[in-house]
Write an enzyme that holds these catalytic residues in place. Structure first.
Site, mmCIF file in Angstrom:
data_model
loop_
_atom_site.group_PDB
_atom_site.id
_atom_site.type_symbol
_atom_site.label_atom_id
_atom_site.label_comp_id
_atom_site.label_asym_id
_atom_site.label_seq_id
_atom_site.Cartn_x
_atom_site.Cartn_y
_atom_site.Cartn_z
ATOM 1 N N GLY A 160 0.754 -1.120 0.067
ATOM 2 C CA GLY A 160 0.069 0.058 0.137
ATOM 3 C C GLY A 160 1.057 1.385 -0.005
ATOM 4 O O GLY A 160 0.716 2.100 0.725
ATOM 5 N N ALA A 161 1.907 1.389 -0.768
ATOM 6 C CA ALA A 161 2.829 2.339 -0.652
ATOM 7 C C ALA A 161 2.533 3.483 -1.735
ATOM 8 O O ALA A 161 3.235 4.481 -1.665
ATOM 9 C CB ALA A 161 4.259 1.585 -1.117
ATOM 10 N N ARG A 182 0.011 5.743 -2.086
ATOM 11 C CA ARG A 182 -0.460 6.683 -1.334
ATOM 12 C C ARG A 182 -0.058 6.823 0.043
ATOM 13 O O ARG A 182 0.333 6.053 0.547
ATOM 14 C CB ARG A 182 -2.026 6.818 -1.606
ATOM 15 N N ASN A 184 2.006 -2.290 5.415
ATOM 16 C CA ASN A 184 1.225 -1.057 5.591
ATOM 17 C C ASN A 184 -0.279 -0.893 5.006
ATOM 18 O O ASN A 184 -1.103 -0.367 5.654
ATOM 19 C CB ASN A 184 2.232 0.155 4.913
ATOM 20 N N SER A 217 -2.103 0.476 14.529
ATOM 21 C CA SER A 217 -3.093 1.773 14.734
ATOM 22 C C SER A 217 -3.409 1.938 16.333
ATOM 23 O O SER A 217 -3.219 0.894 16.908
ATOM 24 C CB SER A 217 -4.458 1.440 13.954
ATOM 25 N N TYR A 250 -12.770 -2.725 11.989
ATOM 26 C CA TYR A 250 -11.435 -2.131 11.954
ATOM 27 C C TYR A 250 -10.711 -2.418 12.998
ATOM 28 O O TYR A 250 -9.630 -2.739 13.058
ATOM 29 C CB TYR A 250 -11.637 -0.518 11.655
ATOM 30 N N ALA A 297 -9.549 -6.103 13.569
ATOM 31 C CA ALA A 297 -8.588 -6.442 12.706
ATOM 32 C C ALA A 297 -7.179 -5.972 13.185
ATOM 33 O O ALA A 297 -6.153 -6.474 13.053
ATOM 34 C CB ALA A 297 -8.698 -5.768 11.175
ATOM 35 N N LYS A 298 -7.204 -4.460 13.543
ATOM 36 C CA LYS A 298 -6.180 -3.919 14.140
ATOM 37 C C LYS A 298 -5.420 -4.531 15.208
ATOM 38 O O LYS A 298 -4.243 -4.879 15.741
ATOM 39 C CB LYS A 298 -5.950 -2.495 14.420
HETATM 40 P P1 NAP Z 1 -4.841 5.326 2.415
HETATM 41 O O1 NAP Z 1 -4.274 6.854 2.055
HETATM 42 O O2 NAP Z 1 -6.350 5.111 2.173
HETATM 43 O O3 NAP Z 1 -3.741 4.559 1.537
HETATM 44 C C1 NAP Z 1 -3.940 3.141 1.821
HETATM 45 C C2 NAP Z 1 -2.850 2.303 0.734
HETATM 46 O O4 NAP Z 1 -3.259 0.825 0.778
HETATM 47 C C3 NAP Z 1 -2.983 2.508 -0.846
HETATM 48 O O5 NAP Z 1 -1.762 2.994 -1.423
HETATM 49 C C4 NAP Z 1 -3.861 1.316 -1.261
HETATM 50 O O6 NAP Z 1 -3.647 1.322 -2.709
HETATM 51 C C5 NAP Z 1 -3.338 0.612 -0.559
HETATM 52 N N1 NAP Z 1 -4.376 -0.757 -0.346
HETATM 53 C C6 NAP Z 1 -5.672 -0.805 -0.051
HETATM 54 N N2 NAP Z 1 -5.999 -1.883 -0.033
HETATM 55 C C7 NAP Z 1 -5.144 -2.535 -0.369
HETATM 56 C C8 NAP Z 1 -5.194 -4.094 -0.761
HETATM 57 N N3 NAP Z 1 -6.084 -4.872 -0.838
HETATM 58 N N4 NAP Z 1 -3.902 -4.470 -1.362
HETATM 59 C C9 NAP Z 1 -2.805 -3.770 -1.298
HETATM 60 N N5 NAP Z 1 -2.827 -2.507 -1.340
HETATM 61 C C10 NAP Z 1 -3.974 -2.184 -0.806
HETATM 62 O O7 NAP Z 1 -4.463 4.925 4.013
HETATM 63 P P2 NAP Z 1 -3.283 5.369 5.052
HETATM 64 O O8 NAP Z 1 -3.906 6.341 5.944
HETATM 65 O O9 NAP Z 1 -1.954 5.669 4.516
HETATM 66 O O10 NAP Z 1 -3.139 4.058 5.693
HETATM 67 C C11 NAP Z 1 -2.218 3.281 5.734
HETATM 68 C C12 NAP Z 1 -2.129 2.266 6.836
HETATM 69 O O11 NAP Z 1 -2.077 2.938 7.958
HETATM 70 C C13 NAP Z 1 -3.397 1.159 6.883
HETATM 71 O O12 NAP Z 1 -3.204 0.123 7.193
HETATM 72 C C14 NAP Z 1 -4.182 2.150 7.891
HETATM 73 O O13 NAP Z 1 -5.249 1.326 8.770
HETATM 74 C C15 NAP Z 1 -2.934 2.399 8.951
HETATM 75 N N6 NAP Z 1 -3.570 3.624 9.897
HETATM 76 C C16 NAP Z 1 -3.962 4.636 9.295
HETATM 77 C C17 NAP Z 1 -4.142 5.984 10.203
HETATM 78 C C18 NAP Z 1 -4.581 7.314 9.582
HETATM 79 O O14 NAP Z 1 -4.932 8.148 10.342
HETATM 80 N N7 NAP Z 1 -4.309 7.748 8.511
HETATM 81 C C19 NAP Z 1 -3.904 5.783 11.510
HETATM 82 C C20 NAP Z 1 -3.567 4.380 11.973
HETATM 83 C C21 NAP Z 1 -3.264 3.424 11.094
HETATM 84 P P3 NAP Z 1 -4.204 2.102 -4.065
HETATM 85 O O15 NAP Z 1 -3.543 3.399 -3.804
HETATM 86 O O16 NAP Z 1 -3.981 1.388 -5.265
HETATM 87 O O17 NAP Z 1 -5.709 2.192 -3.717
#
Ligand code: NAP
Length: 263
Positions: free
Chosen positions: A13-14, A16, A91, A154, A167, A170-171
């Protein structure tokens, strides 16, 4: 085959968000970065351009981590390009499509979240761990020492949000996943870590920006700002440098102090 002196990182998931921030910080250390993404190829290409600008190099690989065949192809492609994997960064993850009260939430959403956020990383880690053990046995090592694994979980590991129970569950599972692989892989010198981000500014939190702006202003956590993808990326890079040689299963809170209890 690319430059074999660079450490090889696979970041799921790199394209974005946090994953992109991680890829850029690893690029600053000179890594080759396999940029995995699900569907947004343009974002992954943008990420690769930033990786190159930062001093790294890489490839983009589409693969849905919730799908077993895709996971195998992902590893196959990384090994085909680089011949080894030194650092796995779990990630990729998704939020529920609808934030539903646990008294109403659907089984469909539960299955989606478990498949992508827990089953995917669990079995991807299994595949990569087998490969890493083989590398250790063959004496294949990056300049930063034996291979490592870090999972981005998370604050939801321990914070009950009743409108996204799927969510949180899972976390929470990722917390145990970290403990399990840390215990299993230590004998090979392969150390396993977990990073628990707080509220980070990405597409995932874009829809609830006003809610979090207010929480920050009201002091919901001590460091009064949004987290940035680079905050998580820098923690991932610090672990990747191998500077925690007597620690495994360790949890790093990258949350502005959210986890502190204050009175
Ligand atoms: P995001 O901006 O929505 O980006 C998600 C990334 O994961 C995208 O690159 C997406 O690919 C990829 N992805 C989604 N489903 C996938 C799959 N089935 N297989 C492969 N790649 C997949 O999310 P983020 O905020 O950066 O979150 C990244 C991680 O951090 C997640 O695990 C999230 O739960 C965790 N997190 C986030 C926060 C927060 O506040 N943002 C806080 C705690 C933890 P595409 O670009 O191709 O769609």
């Amino acid at each position: 085959m690319s430059d074999s002196t660079r450490p090889v990182s696979l970041v799921t998931g790199a394209g974005r968000g946090i994953g992109r921030g991680i890829a850029i910080e690893l690029a600053k250390l000179g890594h080759s970065v396999a940029v995995n993404y699900a569907g947004n190829a343009a974002a992954a290409e943008e990420c690769l351009a930033l990786v190159r600008q930062a001093g790294g190099e890489g490839i983009a690989i589409q693969a849905d981590i919730s799908n077993a065949e895709d996971r195998e192809r992902l590893i196959f492609d990384v090994l085909g390009e680089y011949g080894r994997v030194d650092y796995l960064v779990n990630n990729a993850g998704v939020a529920p499509n609808v934030r539903a009260d646990i008294l109403d939430a659907s089984e469909e959403s539960f299955d989606r979240l478990i498949n992508i956020n827990l089953k995917g990383p669990y079995f991807l880690t299994q595949l990569v761990a087998i490969q890493m053990v083989d590398q250790v046995k063959r004496g294949l090592e990056s300049p930063f020492g034996p291979p490592k694994i870090v999972t981005i979980s998370s604050i939801s590991v321990y914070t009950a949000s009743v409108n996204r129970g799927d969510y949180c569950i899972a976390k929470a599972g990722l917390g145990m996943m970290t403990a399990l692989y840390a215990a299993r892989l230590a004998e090979y010198g392969i150390f396993v870590y977990e990073i628990r981000p707080g509220v980070i500014a990405t597409d995932m939190t874009g829809g609830v920006k006003e809610k979090y702006d207010k929480l920050i202003a009201d002091g919901a956590w001590p460091i009064k700002r949004w987290g940035e993808p680079s905050d998580v990326g820098r923690a991932v890079a610090a672990i990747g440098r191998g500077d925690f040689p007597y620690s495994t299963g360790e949890v790093f809170n990258v949350d502005g102090g959210f986890h502190l209890r204050t009175l």
